[in-house]
Write a protein that holds these residues in place. Structure first.
Motif, short mmCIF file in Angstrom:
data_model
loop_
_atom_site.label_atom_id
_atom_site.label_comp_id
_atom_site.label_asym_id
_atom_site.label_seq_id
_atom_site.Cartn_x
_atom_site.Cartn_y
_atom_site.Cartn_z
N ASP A 171 12.46 -12.71 30.84
CA ASP A 171 12.30 -12.01 29.57
C ASP A 171 11.11 -11.05 29.61
O ASP A 171 10.16 -11.25 30.36
N ALA A 172 11.18 -10.04 28.75
CA ALA A 172 10.03 -9.15 28.57
C ALA A 172 9.09 -9.80 27.54
O ALA A 172 9.51 -10.63 26.73
N ALA A 173 7.83 -9.39 27.57
CA ALA A 173 6.84 -9.97 26.65
C ALA A 173 7.26 -9.75 25.18
O ALA A 173 7.18 -10.68 24.36
N GLY A 174 7.73 -8.55 24.87
CA GLY A 174 8.12 -8.25 23.48
C GLY A 174 9.27 -9.13 23.01
O GLY A 174 9.30 -9.59 21.86
N GLU A 175 10.20 -9.38 23.95
CA GLU A 175 11.34 -10.24 23.65
C GLU A 175 10.83 -11.65 23.30
O GLU A 175 11.34 -12.29 22.37
N ALA A 176 9.84 -12.12 24.05
CA ALA A 176 9.27 -13.46 23.80
C ALA A 176 8.59 -13.49 22.43
O ALA A 176 8.73 -14.46 21.68
N PHE A 177 7.87 -12.43 22.08
CA PHE A 177 7.26 -12.34 20.75
C PHE A 177 8.35 -12.45 19.67
O PHE A 177 8.20 -13.18 18.69
N ASP A 178 9.44 -11.71 19.87
CA ASP A 178 10.51 -11.69 18.86
C ASP A 178 11.18 -13.06 18.73
O ASP A 178 11.46 -13.52 17.63
N LYS A 179 11.42 -13.72 19.89
CA LYS A 179 12.10 -15.01 19.85
C LYS A 179 11.20 -16.09 19.25
O LYS A 179 11.65 -16.93 18.48
N CYS A 180 9.93 -16.07 19.59
CA CYS A 180 9.00 -17.07 19.03
C CYS A 180 8.86 -16.85 17.53
O CYS A 180 8.79 -17.83 16.77
N PRO A 187 9.64 -12.98 10.03
CA PRO A 187 10.69 -11.95 10.02
C PRO A 187 10.62 -10.96 11.20
O PRO A 187 9.61 -10.89 11.89
N TYR A 188 11.70 -10.24 11.37
CA TYR A 188 11.80 -9.16 12.37
C TYR A 188 11.01 -7.96 11.86
O TYR A 188 11.07 -7.67 10.66
N PRO A 189 10.29 -7.21 12.67
CA PRO A 189 10.09 -7.41 14.10
C PRO A 189 9.02 -8.46 14.35
O PRO A 189 8.01 -8.52 13.65
N GLY A 190 9.24 -9.29 15.38
CA GLY A 190 8.41 -10.46 15.61
C GLY A 190 6.97 -10.16 15.99
O GLY A 190 6.05 -10.84 15.51
N GLY A 191 6.76 -9.16 16.86
CA GLY A 191 5.42 -8.91 17.40
C GLY A 191 4.34 -8.78 16.33
O GLY A 191 3.38 -9.56 16.31
N TYR A 222 8.40 -15.13 31.04
CA TYR A 222 8.24 -15.40 29.61
C TYR A 222 9.24 -16.41 29.09
O TYR A 222 9.11 -16.87 27.97
N SER A 223 10.25 -16.77 29.92
CA SER A 223 11.25 -17.70 29.39
C SER A 223 10.67 -19.11 29.28
O SER A 223 10.96 -19.84 28.33
N GLY A 224 9.79 -19.50 30.23
CA GLY A 224 9.16 -20.82 30.18
C GLY A 224 8.25 -20.96 28.97
O GLY A 224 8.27 -21.97 28.27
N ALA A 255 -1.40 -17.16 25.62
CA ALA A 255 -0.67 -17.46 26.86
C ALA A 255 0.14 -16.26 27.33
O ALA A 255 0.33 -16.04 28.53
N ALA A 256 0.62 -15.46 26.38
CA ALA A 256 1.46 -14.30 26.72
C ALA A 256 0.63 -13.12 27.20
O ALA A 256 1.04 -12.37 28.11
#
Ligand code: KG4
Ligand code: ZN
Length: 346
Positions: A171-180, A187-191, A222-224, A255-256
């Protein structure tokens, strides 16, 4: 100077940049490295109702906004279409339907004005954003690039050439921010929402670092980290225990981001380059900006950090990368197609 297609190459061209790869319809005008206007019409509020970007809504919103945003950019820049020397447009990566709105518009404009069309790789636009905020910036430098689709440390050798020093395995870092953010009910956008939540939190939860290997070159994952945040929340919920969203956000953020910042500075020092830049939506993060600033200062490195509005998607960066391509006569044929995916080096 003339390029092979017969276009006269001017040293300070007026370029219209256009961006429509996701949910921002954006247009900007530059003259040489000087930014004359920078306009955005966003469908993010509409998208937030669905918790993420709905491609069809994005395409429709671009179609509705394209004329208005271009007219606004020309007007604010004090130029007309007749003053344009080139049109630079994102051709990928991104949502295909969304990209096609911008690309078709740019093709039509370039054809009707008989000026060059410049097809820009979106991620190279993020890399070029630093030139907007410091027009005197010259390679070599090291860039921390972190967006919703990419996370990498790059060594920029010239305006047109870079090598990848490190990147994410998954995953990309931004994707991890959004999923967390989604797991935490933000709400969206997560970052930006994780950033806001983290302001009141303590980074006291030992989530695994996004750095998974640091032998010769660092490797990120970032998936872990994302899974660790999900598991932490699920376990607490199953046990009927409460958890602190601000503490999770602050711990996740550390951590990210820490490994990205540390390894960017380490790479720059190792290569002996004088400057560091950053780009992509995650480079808008306040914690990243502060820690990167501190680390660069103590390492004696010059940091060129684009303004926040030039880290997230915008058209000024597409115009800036358009200029890099224009000056070497790298123009696109009118047959150029949109591409949903382009490799980082593409
Ligand atoms: O560069 P960008 O606007 O679009 C892509 O090219 O992907 O990056 C979007 C990503 C999203 O994942 C968003 O959550 C993240 O950048 N982002 C942030 C912040 N602002 C945007 N991540 C952390 N902190 C922020 N302040
Ligand atoms: Zn982007």
């Amino acid at each position: 100077m003339y390029d092979l297609s017969g276009y006269k190459i001017k040293p300070e061209p007026v370029i219209l940049g256009f961006e429509s790869s996701c949910d921002e319809t954006a247009a900007a005008v530059i003259r040489g490295r000087k930014l004359l206007s920078d306009c955005i019409i966003s469908s993010a509020t509409e998208q937030a109702k669905y918790g993420g970007v709905v491609p069809e809504i994005a395409s429709r919103a671009h179609t509705e906004a394209v004329d208005e945003v271009v007219n606004l950019a020309l007007e604010k820049a004090g130029v007309t279409v007749r003053d344009l020397d080139a049109v630079a447009v994102t051709y990928g990566a991104g949502l295909l339907g969304a990209l096609l709105v911008g690309l078709s518009f740019a093709k039509g404009l370039a054809y009707s004005l008989n000026i060059p069309l410049i097809a820009v790789n979106h991620i190279r636009g993020h890399l070029a954003a630093a030139y907007l905020d410091d027009p005197s910036l010259k390679p070599p430098f090291v860039t921390l690039l972190a967006s919703g689709g990419h996370t990498a440390i790059l060594h920029t050798i010239s305006e047109r050439k870079f090598t990848v020093l490190a990147k994410t395995l998954d995953d990309a870092a931004g994707e991890a921010f959004d999923k967390c953010a989604r797991v935490l009910g933000l709400p969206y956008p997560g970052g930006p929402n994780i950033q806001r939540a983290a302001e009141g939190g303590k980074a006291n939860i030992p989530f695994p670092s996004a750095l998974v290997r640091h032998s010769e070159s660092p490797v990120f994952s970032y998936s872990g980290l994302k899974t660790a945040v999900i598991n932490y929340c699920h376990t607490k919920t199953q046990r009927g225990e409460s958890f602190s969203v601000p503490d999770i956000a602050a711990s996740f953020q550390r951590a990210a981001i820490d490994p990205l910042v540390e390894n960017t500075v380490k790479s720059a020092c190792g290569l002996g380059v004088p400057a560091v830049t950053a780009g992509g939506g995650v480079a808008a993060n306040a914690y990243l900006r502060r820690t990167l600033g501190e680390k660069c200062r103590s390492a004696g490195l010059r940091l060129v950090l684009p303004e926040i509005k030039h880290c997230t998607d915008n058209a000024a960066m597409i115009a800036a990368e358009g200029l890099n391509k224009y000056l070497s006569g790298d123009f696109a044929p009118l047959s150029v197609n949109a591409a949903a995916q382009i490799p980082l080096e593409g």
